[in-house]
Design an enzyme around this catalytic site. Structure first.
Site, mmCIF file in Angstrom:
data_model
loop_
_atom_site.group_PDB
_atom_site.id
_atom_site.type_symbol
_atom_site.label_atom_id
_atom_site.label_comp_id
_atom_site.label_asym_id
_atom_site.label_seq_id
_atom_site.Cartn_x
_atom_site.Cartn_y
_atom_site.Cartn_z
ATOM 1 N N HIS A 24 -5.207 9.180 -30.355
ATOM 2 C CA HIS A 24 -4.897 7.826 -29.888
ATOM 3 C C HIS A 24 -3.420 7.520 -30.096
ATOM 4 O O HIS A 24 -2.754 6.980 -29.199
ATOM 5 C CB HIS A 24 -5.732 6.790 -30.662
ATOM 6 N N ASP A 40 -1.795 3.873 -34.651
ATOM 7 C CA ASP A 40 -1.702 3.898 -33.185
ATOM 8 C C ASP A 40 -1.457 2.508 -32.614
ATOM 9 O O ASP A 40 -0.778 2.350 -31.606
ATOM 10 C CB ASP A 40 -2.939 4.565 -32.568
#
Length: 353
Positions: free
Chosen positions: A322, A300
């Site tokens: 995320h 992420d």
């Protein structure tokens, strides 16, 4: 103006940090609403405010909504400047999360940026400073990123007091395809025995650091020994540096890394040191056994940089909320489209441009 719903997807502070960083890069003003709407304590917290204040200083932004509990933010950047900045987050606010808010913008600064930051270096719900140094920055180097972070003193929850210095230089990002772990053996370090012979291991070596402050020296040693034992059972050799310090705050932790994969755990009152070590080992073992190019946490973090660099990809064992949220936010600012495909039990994430 770009309007961002702060409750989208993961709906936390990372969404705001990525939006602000890409606002600075593109020069597009933003309005973020519903900030952390679905969290137990919605709105901006103190450590978010420090991150946003720092970003505003670096790019000369006009900003409103910077107060505790604020659910709406307006941010209008002017120009990403270089220079020296001294930042005190206060207590144990995460230094690495503050850096996440500004790092994607710094390749586009007029000159180098030098920072001294005080706060938390090893705190829950954020990358450890060792993870940032040995995994995040190592991966970003492959995209042409130029930056370094130096740990001066560790800071743990709740007192903080950690100290980090960082230097980032303007640079031109370029694409990179992160390959499977087997192809990253160059990042593993050879272990040398007492007689100078290289130890044999079925798989590559894992490096790490086990650390404490204001605690008995046996605590980091026990963390390291537990991690090393579990790693050996899984077929991985390791070398874990044991550090015991006296500093402003009290705490402990361990971070392990090899290539673009890591594992970390923090000590807690009443939690045996052996459990802390095993938690970190279990985390990195799961990543390495999956055979993906990067671990879930790095996956992420890389999203905005890959979009800015173009022509990049990686594989990861699981696409977290995320990561999905970061992809969505990034696509609001840049003329890119991420592709996500399932291949051989892994997720391949790629972007052109």
């Amino acid at each position: 103006m770009i309007e961002i719903d702060g409750s989208y997807g993961e709906g936390g502070g990372q969404l705001v940090r990525t939006a602000v960083a890409l606002s600075a890069v593109t020069g597009k003003e933003i309005k973020v609403t519903n900030i952390r709407k679905n969290r137990p304590n919605p709105g901006l917290k103190q450590q978010h405010l420090k991150s946003l204040e720092t970003a505003a200083k670096i790019c000369g932004a006009q900003v409103s909504g910077l107060f505790p509990g604020s659910s709406e933010l307006f941010f209008s950047p002017i120009e990403i400047k270089g220079g020296k900045y001294d930042i005190d987050i206060g207590t144990a606010g995460s230094i690495t999360l503050l850096l996440q808010c500004i790092m994607p913008a710094l390749p586009f600064a007029k000159e180098k940026v030098e920072l001294t930051i005080r706060g938390g270096t090893d705190v829950a719900w954020s990358p450890t400073v060792d993870y940032l140094q040995h995994i995040t920055l190592r991966a970003l180097e492959q995209l042409g990123y130029v930056g370094s972070v130096t740990l001066r003193e560790r800071g743990y929850y709740p007192r903080g007091g950690g100290n980090v210095s960082a230097i980032f230089k303007p640079c031109k990002l370029h694409g990179f395809h992160f390959r499977k772990t087997e192809e990253n053996e160059k990042f593993g370090e050879k272990l040398v025995g007492e007689e100078g012979f290289e130890e044999e291991s079925q798989k590559r070596k894992i490096i790490g650091v086990s650390h404490t402050s204001n605690l008995p020296a046996h605590v980091p040693a026990r963390q390291a020994e537990a991690a090393e034992s579990l790693l050996l059972e899984a077929g991985y050799g390791s070398r874990i540096d044991v550090q015991s310090h006296e500093s402003f705050s009290t705490g402990s932790g361990i971070t392990l890394w090899t290539g673009y994969c890591g594992g970390s755990a923090l000590g807690e009152r009443g939690l045996p040191a052996e459990k802390v070590g095993r938690r970190a080992a279990e985390e990195i073992i799961a990543e390495l056994r999956a055979g993906a190019a990067v671990d879930m946490h790095l996956a992420d973090q890389l999203i905005p940089y890959m979009a800015l660099a173009g022509n990049s990809s990686y594989t990861v064992r699981e696409l977290t909320l995320h990561a999905a949220t970061n992809i969505w936010v990034t696509e609001q600012f840049l003329n890119v489209k991420f592709r996500i495909e399932e291949k051989e039990g892994l997720f391949e994430v790629s972007v052109d441009g």
